[in-house]
Design an enzyme around this catalytic site. Structure first.
Site, short mmCIF file in Angstrom:
data_model
loop_
_atom_site.label_atom_id
_atom_site.label_comp_id
_atom_site.label_asym_id
_atom_site.label_seq_id
_atom_site.Cartn_x
_atom_site.Cartn_y
_atom_site.Cartn_z
N GLU A 153 -16.62 -7.57 58.38
CA GLU A 153 -16.96 -8.12 57.07
C GLU A 153 -18.28 -8.86 57.25
OE1 GLU A 153 -15.29 -6.96 54.62
OE2 GLU A 153 -13.86 -6.12 56.04
N HIS B 55 -10.46 -5.19 52.84
CA HIS B 55 -11.71 -5.97 53.02
C HIS B 55 -11.54 -7.20 53.88
CE1 HIS B 55 -13.69 -3.21 50.36
NE2 HIS B 55 -12.91 -3.52 49.35
P1 AMP Z 1 -15.51 -3.33 53.94
O1 AMP Z 1 -15.30 -3.00 55.38
O2 AMP Z 1 -15.34 -2.19 53.03
O3 AMP Z 1 -14.61 -4.49 53.61
O4 AMP Z 1 -17.01 -3.78 53.76
C1 AMP Z 1 -17.73 -4.45 54.77
C2 AMP Z 1 -18.76 -5.36 54.13
O5 AMP Z 1 -19.61 -4.60 53.27
C3 AMP Z 1 -18.18 -6.45 53.24
O6 AMP Z 1 -17.79 -7.60 53.98
C4 AMP Z 1 -19.36 -6.75 52.34
O7 AMP Z 1 -20.33 -7.53 53.00
C5 AMP Z 1 -19.95 -5.37 52.13
N1 AMP Z 1 -19.39 -4.76 50.93
C6 AMP Z 1 -18.29 -4.01 50.83
N2 AMP Z 1 -18.06 -3.61 49.56
C7 AMP Z 1 -19.06 -4.15 48.84
C8 AMP Z 1 -19.40 -4.13 47.45
N3 AMP Z 1 -18.67 -3.46 46.55
N4 AMP Z 1 -20.51 -4.82 47.06
C9 AMP Z 1 -21.27 -5.49 47.94
N5 AMP Z 1 -21.00 -5.55 49.26
C10 AMP Z 1 -19.92 -4.90 49.70
MG MG Z 2 -13.72 -4.24 55.97
MG MG Z 3 -15.55 -1.53 56.60
#
Ligand code: AMP
Ligand code: MG
Ligand code: MG
Length: 201
Positions: A18, A168
């Site tokens: 994250e 997330h």
């Molecule tokens: P995730 O592994 O999908 O939780 O995403 C990793 C990181 O990407 C998150 O901690 C955010 O910094 C960024 N991120 C994920 N989804 C979004 C989104 N919809 N808008 C902006 N940043 C995002």
């Molecule tokens: Mg993640």
């Molecule tokens: Mg991810």
């Protein structure tokens, strides 16, 4: 990375980060920083998680988390304020990783690889993983012949599973990515056909 190569290793290191973020452009992609390091080690023979490494990381470029970031990840300002700096986390991670020799660094997409490279460059820390990277999203698409790239939540649903923990959150995402390995390197077939969502015009 070819499926045959992926199948030849002893372990899969599944990582999900994250990072600082904003929905209003205040944290450009090039300035995002890791705030949670979530990693699981999976035994390639059993596809079971055998070890985990998880911690928060203190961001320095945008140290105040945006409400959007807190809402997305459920990570609090206190979590990152009390977290260790990246240099310390990477030293601990290296020591943990030293127990394993023959593995592939796996993540859902290429984002996590790029984010780690970006943070190491910014902090002038050497890149900690001496292993090839595999994009498991691409590998699942190829292996199951999907006509689109599912998000992690979609892929878990396609597998007939329920997301375990909080989507997330790095460690929960890593654990759930690991649950898809039987559909990527194993012989499991997705029970549901993936249809790429139609764009509304
Ligand atoms: P995730 O592994 O999908 O939780 O995403 C990793 C990181 O990407 C998150 O901690 C955010 O910094 C960024 N991120 C994920 N989804 C979004 C989104 N919809 N808008 C902006 N940043 C995002
Ligand atoms: Mg993640
Ligand atoms: Mg991810």
């Amino acid at each position: 990375m070819e499926l045959d190569d992926l199948r030849r290793v002893a372990h899969y290191l599944v990582i999900d980060f994250e990072a600082t973020c904003c929905d209003q452009g205040l944290v450009p992609r090039a300035q995002m920083e890791i705030i949670e390091f979530g990693a699981v080690m999976v035994d390639a023979a059993t596809l079971q998680v055998v070890d985990e490494f998880a911690c928060f990381v203190q961001p320095v470029r945008h140290p105040r988390l945006t409400p959007f970031c807190i809402g997305l990840t459920s990570i609090t300002q206190r979590d990152v304020d009390e977290a260790l700096p990246l240099a310390t986390v990477l030293a601990d991670f290296r020591a943990w990783l030293n127990q394993y020799q023959d593995f592939v660094f796996c993540s859902w997409g290429d984002y996590d690889l790029k984010q780690l490279q970006q943070d190491c460059a910014y902090h002038q820390l050497s890149y900690p993983i001496n292993a090839p990277h595999c994009n498991l999203k691409r590998a699942l698409v190829e292996r199951q012949q999907l006509n689109g790239k599912p998000g992690l939540g979609d892929a878990i649903r396609l597998a007939g599973l329920r997301f375990a923990g909080t989507h997330h959150r790095g460690i929960d995402d890593a654990r759930n990515i690991a649950r898809l390995l039987p559909f990527i390197v194993g012989d499991q077939v997705l029970p549901t056909k993936w249809e790429r969502p139609r764009k509304h015009r």
